[in-house]
Design a protein around this motif. Structure first.
Motif, PDB file in Angstrom:
ATOM      1  N   ASP A 251       0.832  -1.196   0.000  1.00 35.45           N
ATOM      2  CA  ASP A 251       0.000   0.000   0.000  1.00 35.45           C
ATOM      3  C   ASP A 251       0.868   1.248   0.000  1.00 35.45           C
ATOM      4  O   ASP A 251       1.929   1.280   0.611  1.00 35.45           O
ATOM      5  CB  ASP A 251      -0.892   0.007   1.252  1.00 35.45           C
ATOM      6  N   ARG A 252       0.386   2.263  -0.679  1.00 40.53           N
ATOM      7  CA  ARG A 252       1.053   3.566  -0.731  1.00 40.53           C
ATOM      8  C   ARG A 252       2.552   3.474  -1.053  1.00 40.53           C
ATOM      9  O   ARG A 252       3.419   3.947  -0.293  1.00 40.53           O
ATOM     10  CB  ARG A 252       0.857   4.307   0.589  1.00 40.53           C
TER      11      ARG A 252
ATOM     12  N   GLU B  91      -3.843  -0.123  -8.133  1.00 45.31           N
ATOM     13  CA  GLU B  91      -4.822  -0.201  -7.040  1.00 45.31           C
ATOM     14  C   GLU B  91      -4.236   0.238  -5.701  1.00 45.31           C
ATOM     15  O   GLU B  91      -4.972   0.402  -4.723  1.00 45.31           O
ATOM     16  CB  GLU B  91      -5.319  -1.657  -6.873  1.00 45.31           C
ATOM     17  N   SER B  92      -2.914   0.399  -5.645  1.00 38.23           N
ATOM     18  CA  SER B  92      -2.262   0.578  -4.343  1.00 38.23           C
ATOM     19  C   SER B  92      -1.937   2.028  -4.011  1.00 38.23           C
ATOM     20  O   SER B  92      -1.434   2.308  -2.933  1.00 38.23           O
ATOM     21  CB  SER B  92      -0.960  -0.227  -4.317  1.00 38.23           C
ATOM     22  N   THR B  93      -2.185   2.923  -4.970  1.00 34.49           N
ATOM     23  CA  THR B  93      -1.741   4.306  -4.760  1.00 34.49           C
ATOM     24  C   THR B  93      -2.773   5.318  -5.258  1.00 34.49           C
ATOM     25  O   THR B  93      -3.474   5.060  -6.231  1.00 34.49           O
ATOM     26  CB  THR B  93      -0.385   4.561  -5.477  1.00 34.49           C
ATOM     27  N   HIS B  94      -2.852   6.437  -4.567  1.00 33.80           N
ATOM     28  CA  HIS B  94      -3.680   7.540  -5.060  1.00 33.80           C
ATOM     29  C   HIS B  94      -2.938   8.332  -6.118  1.00 33.80           C
ATOM     30  O   HIS B  94      -3.505   9.200  -6.761  1.00 33.80           O
ATOM     31  CB  HIS B  94      -4.028   8.503  -3.912  1.00 33.80           C
TER      32      HIS B  94
ATOM     33  N   THR C 106      -8.758  -5.602 -12.359  1.00 29.76           N
ATOM     34  CA  THR C 106      -8.637  -4.162 -12.624  1.00 29.76           C
ATOM     35  C   THR C 106      -8.638  -3.902 -14.129  1.00 29.76           C
ATOM     36  O   THR C 106      -7.831  -4.495 -14.857  1.00 29.76           O
ATOM     37  CB  THR C 106      -7.333  -3.608 -12.002  1.00 29.76           C
ATOM     38  N   PRO C 107      -9.539  -3.044 -14.609  1.00 23.25           N
ATOM     39  CA  PRO C 107      -9.635  -2.844 -16.058  1.00 23.25           C
ATOM     40  C   PRO C 107      -8.451  -2.067 -16.632  1.00 23.25           C
ATOM     41  O   PRO C 107      -7.814  -1.263 -15.950  1.00 23.25           O
ATOM     42  CB  PRO C 107     -10.932  -2.049 -16.217  1.00 23.25           C
TER      43      PRO C 107
ATOM     44  N   MET D 239       7.007   0.751 -14.196  1.00 19.43           N
ATOM     45  CA  MET D 239       5.978  -0.177 -14.679  1.00 19.43           C
ATOM     46  C   MET D 239       4.723  -0.006 -13.843  1.00 19.43           C
ATOM     47  O   MET D 239       4.793   0.064 -12.619  1.00 19.43           O
ATOM     48  CB  MET D 239       6.440  -1.628 -14.505  1.00 19.43           C
ATOM     49  N   ALA D 240       3.578   0.010 -14.523  1.00 15.85           N
ATOM     50  CA  ALA D 240       2.305  -0.033 -13.806  1.00 15.85           C
ATOM     51  C   ALA D 240       1.853  -1.487 -13.789  1.00 15.85           C
ATOM     52  O   ALA D 240       2.018  -2.209 -14.781  1.00 15.85           O
ATOM     53  CB  ALA D 240       1.276   0.834 -14.510  1.00 15.85           C
TER      54      ALA D 240
END
Ligand code: DX5
Ligand code: ZN
Length: 224
Positions: free
Chosen positions: A72-73, A94-97, A121-122, A114-115
């Motif tokens: 997370d974050r 999904e792990s970051t704003h 997740t679409p 890399m994402a």
């Protein structure tokens, strides 16, 4: 033809058996990357490979690391990893704003940003960060454990991602697949557009054969 990169999943190597021997065999077999899964017990339901394991692997091997952050974050924690130029570092959308900011920081280290996306997740989550990535990691199982079964709809997702990247003029962006990248599945993944393969218990570390034999078998399937 895209460069094929094999990235053995180092969480499949037991630290209590012969890790130095495994690293030597992987080096002799010419694998392109060392995949290091960092799990925080929050973003994924498991704990794995921390900062010390990463530091020590760099010390004993020259193969560039492929650091998969399942935490997370990640934006708050990048500095912990002493990211080196030429390494690949993936962060989950999904792990970051702040996906764009985090990818840009990875670029600042001289590393390849890399994402990463979980199976549910679409792809549209990537639309606005395409200029910021060198590669995309698609999870083909839900992250957390080795030895799981492929989620079948992720095969088509690879092909859709390849089209999305090519349509955006990003033919250069690599696609990495992670999770049950087995001898049986790797050819279809490659044909769909993947070229970076996280090889775990269902290929490079499959029992009954040596690492060298498994690497050769994997490359043979892709070359057929
Ligand atoms: C988690 C890991 C695993 C795993 C891959 O991100 O990278 O997916 O070790 O190996 P398999 O699924 O073949 O055991
Ligand atoms: Zn991984």
């Amino acid at each position: 033809m895209r460069n094929i990169m094999l990235a053995p999943s180092m969480m499949c190597v037991s630290p209590w058996e012969d890790p130095a021997g495994a690293i030597r065999q992987l080096t002799d077999a010419g694998v392109e990357l060392m995949h290091m899964d960092v799990m925080d017990g929050s973003f994924v339901p498991n704990l794995m490979l921390g900062t010390e394991a990463i530091k020590q692997l760099r010390r004993v091997c020259d193969i560039p690391l492929d650091i998969h952050l399942m935490i997370d974050r990640p934006e708050d924690k990048l500095a912990w990893f002493d990211i080196q130029p030429g390494e690949y570092v993936s962060v989950h959308a999904e792990s970051t704003h702040h996906l764009q900011r985090t990818l840009a920081r990875i670029r600042d280290y001289g590393a390849h940003p890399m994402a990463a996306l979980n199976p549910a997740t679409p792809l549209c989550m990537l639309e606005d960060v395409l200029p910021d990535v060198d590669a995309v990691l698609l999870m083909t199982v839900n992250p957390g454990y080795a030895g799981q079964t492929l989620i079948p709809q992720t095969l088509n997702k690879i092909a859709r991602l390849r089209r999305m990247l090519d349509d955006a003029g990003r033919e250069d962006v690599d696609i990495e697949v992670d999770g049950n990248v087995s001898f049986a599945h790797c050819r279809r993944m490659y044909d769909a557009g993947a070229n970076m393969f996280v090889c775990g218990s269902s290929s490079i570390f499959a029992k009954g054969h040596t690492i060298a034999e498994n690497v050769a078998a994997f490359r043979r399937i892709l070359a057929e």
